[in-house]
Scaffold this motif. Sequence first.
Motif, PDB file in Angstrom:
ATOM      1  N   VAL A 249       0.811  -1.212   0.000  1.00  0.00           N
ATOM      2  CA  VAL A 249       0.000   0.000   0.000  1.00  0.00           C
ATOM      3  C   VAL A 249       0.847   1.266   0.000  1.00  0.00           C
ATOM      4  CG1 VAL A 249      -0.228   0.309   2.506  1.00  0.00           C
ATOM      5  CG2 VAL A 249      -2.116   0.974   1.000  1.00  0.00           C
ATOM      6  N   VAL A 250       2.156   1.147   0.242  1.00  0.00           N
ATOM      7  CA  VAL A 250       3.046   2.311   0.270  1.00  0.00           C
ATOM      8  C   VAL A 250       4.136   2.165  -0.787  1.00  0.00           C
ATOM      9  CG1 VAL A 250       2.642   2.871   2.693  1.00  0.00           C
ATOM     10  CG2 VAL A 250       4.420   1.226   2.101  1.00  0.00           C
ATOM     11  N   GLY A 276      -2.654  -4.858   2.976  1.00  0.00           N
ATOM     12  CA  GLY A 276      -3.573  -4.372   1.952  1.00  0.00           C
ATOM     13  C   GLY A 276      -3.927  -2.936   2.247  1.00  0.00           C
ATOM     14  N   ARG A 277      -5.210  -2.638   2.258  1.00  0.00           N
ATOM     15  CA  ARG A 277      -5.626  -1.292   2.628  1.00  0.00           C
ATOM     16  C   ARG A 277      -5.211  -0.999   4.067  1.00  0.00           C
ATOM     17  NH1 ARG A 277      -9.298   1.452  -0.357  1.00  0.00           N
ATOM     18  NH2 ARG A 277     -10.230   2.391   1.490  1.00  0.00           N
ATOM     19  N   SER A 278      -4.740   0.220   4.285  1.00  0.00           N
ATOM     20  CA  SER A 278      -4.228   0.568   5.603  1.00  0.00           C
ATOM     21  C   SER A 278      -5.306   1.082   6.547  1.00  0.00           C
ATOM     22  CB  SER A 278      -3.141   1.645   5.462  1.00  0.00           C
ATOM     23  OG  SER A 278      -3.709   2.878   5.051  1.00  0.00           O
ATOM     24  N   THR A 282      -3.701   7.219   3.702  1.00  0.00           N
ATOM     25  CA  THR A 282      -2.748   6.704   2.711  1.00  0.00           C
ATOM     26  C   THR A 282      -3.469   6.111   1.506  1.00  0.00           C
ATOM     27  OG1 THR A 282      -1.300   6.114   4.547  1.00  0.00           O
ATOM     28  CG2 THR A 282      -0.778   5.155   2.409  1.00  0.00           C
ATOM     29  N   ASP A 283      -4.558   5.391   1.777  1.00  0.00           N
ATOM     30  CA  ASP A 283      -5.270   4.680   0.725  1.00  0.00           C
ATOM     31  C   ASP A 283      -5.877   5.626  -0.310  1.00  0.00           C
ATOM     32  OD1 ASP A 283      -4.712   2.430   2.265  1.00  0.00           O
ATOM     33  OD2 ASP A 283      -6.629   2.530   3.314  1.00  0.00           O
ATOM     34  N   GLN A 286      -2.662   8.532  -2.240  1.00  0.00           N
ATOM     35  CA  GLN A 286      -1.808   7.997  -3.307  1.00  0.00           C
ATOM     36  C   GLN A 286      -2.534   7.875  -4.642  1.00  0.00           C
ATOM     37  OE1 GLN A 286      -1.072   3.588  -3.105  1.00  0.00           O
ATOM     38  NE2 GLN A 286      -1.912   3.891  -1.061  1.00  0.00           N
TER      39      GLN A 286
END
Length: 332
Positions: A249-250, A276-278, A282-283, A286
């Motif tokens: 995810v990053v 996966g998704r945080s 962040t999700d 980005q």
Amino acid sequence: METRKLLMELSNLDGPSGYETNVVSYIKSVIEPFIDEARTTRHGSLIGYKKGKGIGKLAFFAHVDEIGFVVSKVEGQFARLEPVGGVDPKVVYASKVRIYTKNGVERGVIGMLAPHLQDLESGKKVLMYDEIFVDLSLCERDVRVGDIAVIDQTAFETNGKVVGKALDNRASCGVLVKALEFLKKYNHPWDVYVVFSVQEETGCLGALTSAYEINPDVAIVMDVTFASEPPFSDHIELGKGPVIGLGPVVDRNLVQKIIEIAKKHNVSLQEEAVGGRSGTETDFVQLVRNGVRTSLISIPLKYMHTPVEMVDPHDVEELARLLSLVAVELEV
């Protein structure tokens, strides 16, 4: 400002998702000496700008909102609540609440049936929000449907830790304030944007729209993560430094550069896998426009989404120091 005092002041401010104005106003007054420009977005997020040498746009994100309640029904001297964000109903039993009416702040209590009056079955039952009432007999002003409320809690410091409500994510707001304070001493190549975003707890709206407006080249999102609590024994601990997220995810190249900067300057840094998704901004950050290189760094926190969230000011200071170093040393 001393970090523990800053954290307690931020914790004591009330600002559930969608009602963050007081928090944003306070933060703006604190950061103005350290920035070149501040503006508020249409949705209410605060964006601070500190000019660099123009090699690119580096944005730091931290959400200002907290969990809370909205009055959904008034029945005589009682009111029903609906949660704003993820609030476990067990947390609110026998609590005091502050209710924001159009004519001022009122206090109520969420009462509990005395154990003497409970039968065996009711004593075992977990009450849900359609069974929980706020006693309004303490109120002098009218409470109406749509008024917001928060648990009435005052932050305190003991044994080097700060405890209070809303440290998810006011702890990260404190990080950004301290990072700007550090950056005042440096010349930095990046144009730095600090985003105090609204409505994370209800869908990350503020971060999404702010990221679209700024269009950063690089973004670092700050939130909180779970420190070890019984009966769970994890490796993340209070006081051992901020926690950098690792996983798909990053942006892994960005993460590696941040880790190298941290090691170079002896910044304490813990690690956490994000598969996966945080569940953080962040999700969303980005994904704006044609994509943003994004990383996630978190503050260890105990008892998330309760009135007694706990953080260590050392972790806040270490992350603030790291962000200032990233603004100075991160290569394009």
